[in-house]
Design an enzyme around this catalytic site. Structure first.
Site, mmCIF file in Angstrom:
data_model
loop_
_atom_site.group_PDB
_atom_site.id
_atom_site.type_symbol
_atom_site.label_atom_id
_atom_site.label_comp_id
_atom_site.label_asym_id
_atom_site.label_seq_id
_atom_site.Cartn_x
_atom_site.Cartn_y
_atom_site.Cartn_z
ATOM 1 N N ASP A 107 0.830 -1.191 0.000
ATOM 2 C CA ASP A 107 0.000 0.000 0.000
ATOM 3 C C ASP A 107 0.873 1.253 0.000
ATOM 4 O OD1 ASP A 107 -1.419 2.111 2.160
ATOM 5 O OD2 ASP A 107 -2.727 1.378 0.567
ATOM 6 N N GLY A 108 0.638 2.130 -0.952
ATOM 7 C CA GLY A 108 1.467 3.310 -1.096
ATOM 8 C C GLY A 108 1.365 4.275 0.063
ATOM 9 N N ASP B 173 -0.391 9.413 -6.412
ATOM 10 C CA ASP B 173 -1.343 9.466 -7.529
ATOM 11 C C ASP B 173 -2.385 8.364 -7.352
ATOM 12 O OD1 ASP B 173 -2.612 9.785 -9.974
ATOM 13 O OD2 ASP B 173 -1.081 8.678 -11.079
#
Length: 275
Positions: free
Chosen positions: A138-139, A160
């Site tokens: 997970d970013g 993004d």
């Protein structure tokens, strides 16, 4: 987890985001010291514009297709050069591939992609590239774990997200705040859609109230943002914009207003918080 960017690759929002990304990376490259890039929602890195997903929507024809056919003079030449080098018009590069193509030997790129299939594709794309690492994670969580960068004191963080969730504006704001807490000197950029103004205003107000300094919002709309069911425009909020970035970004955004189908496109650069 269901989002597939291949349906939208090369559309006007990609063109806006990637033209500004090139300007940010060019600014970092002006100094010889190494920099690091963290791309939190990396996708698969390159997109087949002749594939089933892209041809279903054909969004790229109103974006990169028009720019390649008739390049605006104020668009950063390096952006279209990179797109061509990546294989356009058959292939469109995503943000991790554009960043990787702009790295110097001393620079590094870290990519995060949560979708298991997409992260495997991304790993394959960068297999053998020692300057690029790919994390299947997970970013947003990576902002706390991977910042500040290990390999450089300078860098860019690009957030993004796909904006599938109704709370995504809040998550993006918190992600930028977390990134700033961990990497206060970094250039922090967050992309967001513009359908109508209310959620965008609330998002920018939350950043204004965060106590973070030096924030600008760069926006491109193809039509007045009055219909909440349509993507009418998009924006990129940048914390710690590098010297000269906003001055170079405004002509680029104005060049992209020509993608407006009815000529009502607008470009703005707004300082949200002073330095």
């Amino acid at each position: 987890m269901n989002y597939r960017h291949a349906f939208h690759a090369g559309n006007f929002a990609d063109c806006m985001k990637h033209a500004l990304l090139v300007l940010l990376l060019q600014a970092l490259a002006r100094k010889p010291a190494a920099f690091s890039v963290l791309d939190t929602h990396a996708g698969i890195g390159r997109y087949d514009l002749g594939g089933a997903q892209a041809t279903r929507t054909m969004e790229w024809q109103g974006g990169i297709g028009r720019l390649l056919a008739d390049p605006p003079s104020d668009l950063p030449p390096a952006y279209l050069d990179l797109v061509r080098q990546a294989g356009a018009p058959e292939i469109y590069p995503g943000s991790p591939l554009i960043a990787a193509m702009m790295l110097r030997p001393q620079d590094r790129l870290v990519c995060c992609e949560l979708h298991p299939e997409d992260s495997l594709v991304l790993r394959h794309l960068f297999a053998g590239n020692s300057q690029v690492s790919v994390h299947a994670r997970d970013g947003y969580a990576a902002l706390g774990a991977l910042l500040p960068p290990r390999d450089a004191k300078r860098g860019l963080v690009l957030i993004d997200p796909p904006f599938e969730r109704p709370d995504e504006f809040g998550r993006l704001a918190q992600g930028l705040i977390t990134a700033h807490r961990r990497f206060a000197t970094g250039i922090l950029a967050g992309w967001y859609p513009i359908k109508h103004r209310a959620p965008v205003r609330a998002f920018l107000d939350s950043l204004r109230d965060s106590g973070i300094r030096d924030i600008v919002a760069l926006e491109l709309t193809l039509r007045p943002p009055l219909d909440p069911t349509r993507l009418n425009g998009c924006g990129l909020v940048v914390i710690n914009p590098p010297f000269g970035f906003t001055e170079a970004a405004l002509p680029a955004l104005r060049a992209l207003t020509h993608l407006s189908p009815d000529g009502t496109g607008e470009a703005t650069v707004t300082r949200i918080v002073e330095e």
